[in-house]
Design an enzyme around this catalytic site. Structure first.
Site, PDB file in Angstrom:
ATOM      1  N   ARG A 139      56.115  18.121  65.964  1.00  0.00           N
ATOM      2  CA  ARG A 139      55.239  18.710  64.944  1.00  0.00           C
ATOM      3  C   ARG A 139      55.172  17.825  63.704  1.00  0.00           C
ATOM      4  NH1 ARG A 139      53.910  23.983  64.875  1.00  0.00           N
ATOM      5  NH2 ARG A 139      54.539  24.258  62.696  1.00  0.00           N
ATOM      6  N   CYS A 231      52.966  34.695  57.854  1.00  0.00           N
ATOM      7  CA  CYS A 231      51.722  35.203  58.436  1.00  0.00           C
ATOM      8  C   CYS A 231      52.027  36.488  59.193  1.00  0.00           C
ATOM      9  CB  CYS A 231      51.053  34.158  59.343  1.00  0.00           C
ATOM     10  SG  CYS A 231      52.081  33.575  60.694  1.00  0.00           S
TER      11      CYS A 231
END
Length: 441
Positions: A139, A231
């Site tokens: 990532r 989130c």
């Protein structure tokens, strides 16, 4: 299907009517939104813009979802496809009212949506820098690519777990922690998030988030700001963790906000702004860390004359070498890089990667072509059609117009640089990075 336990939690948290409105919204099609790179693009005419995102000046909703992979301007870093709610970072930044140069750590930054926004916000304050970090290597590589394409010169990309930053006591003015969460806000985008959700996972995430903040807390200066975000909707990962940070670590909660998809046009998002307790220090009063005193500076690059012509305002950069590559870093980045090196934090990208040495030749780096600091007169330019631009992004060999000079050439689409080719006349060797190329088109 939404998990039954999730439904019960939301009814308890929001009330029956609001919860039912949320459940209905989670079955709708999500909106499409982008954020433009004001340093590269003063408009979004190539996109089907419908309206502005109210909380972010550079954010826009689109009336339909284009195939972004087929738009060279996307690969040129002219805009980022970012969920609208998470652009609320811009609103939080305005609330801090910080003046002068700032050091910001974006702790969990991949793939780069919020980090490119942080970089843009900081670019208005001379001497500011962003450490954009991601613990997972695969990532972090994607993060480095996206930050390079965004093209700003105020960023260092690192790969480390939060605890690695603890020795950098009081170094950062702002720590942004978009912590891993149970993902309730992604339920309408990601069926996998629904399948993996459970009450036990929520509690596990809450403890993990608490651990992340505890690990990085020493690196935030007294009077500095923590921007905590998730989130997800539940209070365990949001309000309860904010209270825990305030009560145990010592902070003041200045602002919290939930984004629910039935109330605002975006996905689920929670953001909180906290101020660390203690006497606020100005930048000039901040103590040097022990690591800064014994820092290993990157060796200076000897052959600077040609590279200086490649950059606007070249006198504001230091030119340093690392292996076969050369980088241009402003003073504030160079000093921060030294501290990171002393703390053994891997740096994937710092400032602008200028060139790589192959044999006796210096080959200009793709990152240079995409940088906003590129001196436009330093290399010839060749404008490409859409088909040729996509061929370039697939890393195919090009044939340029006969009048294009031989040697290194910046290829552009709608006057936006995409990268370099080495024009040999009969063909142009493609210098686009193999790991960036677009596939299956």
């Amino acid at each position: 299907m939404l998990p039954d336990d999730f439904r019960r939690e939301m009814v308890e948290q929001l009330g029956k009517d609001e919860a039912e409105a949320l459940f209905a919204a989670l079955e709708d099609t999500p909106p499409v939104s982008v954020r433009i790179n004001a340093a590269k693009n003063d408009g979004v005419t190539s996109l089907p813009v419908e309206s502005s995102v109210p909380w972010c000046q550079t954010g826009y909703y689109l009336s339909s979802r284009p195939q972004f992979t087929l738009d060279p301007l996307f690969h040129a870093g002219c805009y980022y496809v970012q969920e609208a709610s998470s652009m609320a970072i811009a609103e939080v930044w305005d609330m801090m009212k910080l003046e002068g140069a700032q050091k910001v750590l974006d702790l969990c930054a991949a793939p780069g949506g919020k980090s490119t926004l942080w970089a843009s916000l900081l670019s208005a304050q001379q001497g500011s820098l962003l450490v954009s970090n991601e613990p997972i290597h695969s990532r972090a590589v994607v993060l480095a690519e996206n930050m390079a394409k965004w093209g700003l010169t105020n960023t260092i990309v690192t790969q480390a777990y939060p605890k690695a930053f603890a020795p950098m006591e009081d170094l950062f003015d702002v720590v942004a922690a978009d912590v891993p969460c149970s993902g309730e806000g992604m339920f309408r985008k990601d069926e996998g998030a629904r399948a993996e959700w459970s009450l036990s996972n929520v509690e596990m995430c809450a403890e993990r988030q608490w651990g992340i903040i505890c690990d990085v807390w020493p690196a935030l200066r007294p009077g500095g700001f923590l921007v905590y975000s998730t989130c997800t909707f539940n209070r365990s990962e949001n309000e309860q963790n904010v209270s825990r940070i305030c009560d145990i670590l010592g902070a003041e909660s200045l602002f919290t906000k939930h984004f629910y998809p039935h109330q605002s046009r975006g996905e689920g998002f929670f953001v909180a702004l906290l101020k660390k307790n203690g006497n606020t220090r100005t930048n000039s009063e901040k103590p040097r860390t022990k690591s800064a005193k014994t820092a290993r500076i990157l060796p200076p690059w000897g052959d600077k004359r040609e590279a200086k012509a490649w950059l606007t305002d070249a006198s504001s950069f230091q030119f340093v070498s690392k292996g076969d590559a050369v980088f241009a870093l402003r003073d504030e980045l160079l000093a921060c890089h030294a501290i990171l090196s002393t703390c053994h934090i891997p740096v994937l990208l710092a400032g602008i990667k200028l060139a790589e040495q192959r044999g006796r030749k210096w080959i200009p780096a793709p990152e240079l072509a995409l940088s906003t600091a590129l001196e436009q007169e330093a290399f010839p330019h060749a404008e490409l059609s859409l088909d040729s631009a996509l061929a370039y992004l697939r890393r195919e060999v090009l044939v340029l117009a006969p009048e294009v000079p031989r040697g290194f050439v910046v290829v552009t689409y709608q006057n936006q640089p995409l990268g370099f080719v080495n024009n040999l006349g009969t063909r142009a060797n493609n210098l686009y990075p193999a790991e960036w190329r677009i596939r299956n088109l």
